[in-house]
Design an enzyme around this catalytic site. Structure first.
Site, PDB file in Angstrom:
ATOM      1  N   SER A   1       3.015  -4.543  10.266  1.00 25.32           N
ATOM      2  CA  SER A   1       2.894  -3.394   9.365  1.00 25.32           C
ATOM      3  C   SER A   1       1.640  -3.533   8.521  1.00 25.32           C
ATOM      4  O   SER A   1       1.192  -4.655   8.241  1.00 25.32           O
ATOM      5  CB  SER A   1       4.123  -3.322   8.450  1.00 25.32           C
ATOM      6  OG  SER A   1       3.934  -2.366   7.428  1.00 25.32           O
TER       7      SER A   1
ATOM      8  N   TYR B   1      10.336  -6.341   2.570  1.00 25.80           N
ATOM      9  CA  TYR B   1       9.838  -5.803   3.843  1.00 25.80           C
ATOM     10  C   TYR B   1       8.421  -6.291   4.137  1.00 25.80           C
ATOM     11  O   TYR B   1       8.136  -6.793   5.228  1.00 25.80           O
ATOM     12  CB  TYR B   1       9.866  -4.274   3.814  1.00 25.80           C
ATOM     13  CG  TYR B   1       9.318  -3.638   5.065  1.00 25.80           C
ATOM     14  CD1 TYR B   1      10.056  -3.632   6.247  1.00 25.80           C
ATOM     15  CD2 TYR B   1       8.057  -3.037   5.080  1.00 25.80           C
ATOM     16  CE1 TYR B   1       9.552  -3.051   7.400  1.00 25.80           C
ATOM     17  CE2 TYR B   1       7.552  -2.454   6.214  1.00 25.80           C
ATOM     18  CZ  TYR B   1       8.295  -2.457   7.379  1.00 25.80           C
ATOM     19  OH  TYR B   1       7.786  -1.896   8.514  1.00 25.80           O
TER      20      TYR B   1
END
Length: 290
Positions: free
Chosen positions: A182, A195
């Site tokens: 990500s 996350y």
């Protein structure tokens, strides 16, 4: 609905939308996973791919495109059975075989079972796409529950480790492993402490694994998505945030899963034969240093 409208969240009433089943029926605009203009050329003919989180979102787009390119697909997912069945239908429309494997990747025994079922069904494994992930967003560290932090790492990091450890003995020279990381792993995410940290761990795992496996002729790379419209977004964010999701990018819009999938084809095919330990950034024009 024109192409620009399709790329944004909308308040179009449900009865006027082309909706999808399962978890996606709660989304007020469906993710775009199958670009009609794409022209396949058999880049993955007769290969076998195992895709975690392949039931919807990015995983569905990858499964569909892999099938178009000639690969058979095994899809690992948690419990979104209707989404998975829809994806299976899309894969089989392309003449490919599709195996659905539901279960919890946080359990090492299930990861072993998933790989074994893939080998039993197809007789081999050529491509592993480690894509399954979860996010529980909180604005401040005091609000992050310890059990949620553990769940995020168990899913995003431990799950990736378990499935990869089981898959590697079945891979051979020319095989590929692709991780979904990500942009948060590079720039951080204020409301995604756990996350972003988990995706940074996946990045380090990917780069280290690439060094281990290069002598075996197995290439290991990653895709780093920016803001992409998937079921994870409305499931993990308030509507106020969802409505402006992606507008911080230079392209000022959210991306669609269909815009990522060709990158996964590149990394799975011989077109990337001189790439390992690398990350492709598909993020709406954000410049990322890392």
């Amino acid at each position: 609905m024109d192409q620009d409208q399709q790329r944004y969240p909308t308040d179009t009433p449900p009865e006027q939308q082309n909706r999808l089943p399962g978890i996606e029926e709660d989304m007020y605009l469906r993710p775009q996973f199958d670009r009609a203009e794409y022209r396949a050329s058999g880049k993955l003919k007769d290969k076998v791919a195992l895709i975690t989180g392949g039931d919807s979102g990015i995983g569905r787009a990858v499964a569909s495109l892999y099938a178009k390119e000639g690969a058979h697909v095994a899809i690992v997912y948690y419990d979104e059975h209707r989404d998975a069945e829809f994806t299976k239908e899309e894969v089989e429309k392309e003449g490919a075989e599709c195996l659905l494997i539901p279960g919890d990747l946080r359990k090492e025994a299930f990861a072993k079972e998933a790989v074994q079922k893939t080998i039993e069904k197809f007789g081999k494994l050529d491509i592993l796409v480690s894509n399954a992930a979860t996010a529980i967003l909180k604005d401040q560290i005091e609000d992050v529950h310890c059990e949620d932090f553990v769940t995020t790492f168990e899913t995003n990091v431990f799950g990736a480790f378990y499935i990869t450890k089981e898959a590697v003995p079945h891979l051979k020279e020319g095989s590929t492993i692709i991780f979904t990381t990500s942009d948060s792993a590079y720039k951080g995410q204020k409301n995604g402490l756990d996350y972003a940290s988990s995706k940074a761990a996946v990045l380090g795992f990917m780069r280290s694994l690439s060094l281990q496996l290069v002598d075996r002729g197995i290439r290991v790379n990653g895709i780093s998505p920016g803001p992409i419209w998937t079921p994870l977004i409305p499931a993990s964010q308030p509507r106020s945030t969802v409505d402006t999701f992606g507008q911080e990018t230079p392209m000022k819009r959210v991306g669609q899963p269909e815009e990522l999938a060709p990158g996964y084809v590149l990394l799975a095919s011989d077109d990337s034969s001189y790439m390992s330990g690398q990350v492709i950034h598909i993020n709406g024009g954000m410049v990322v240093n890392g």
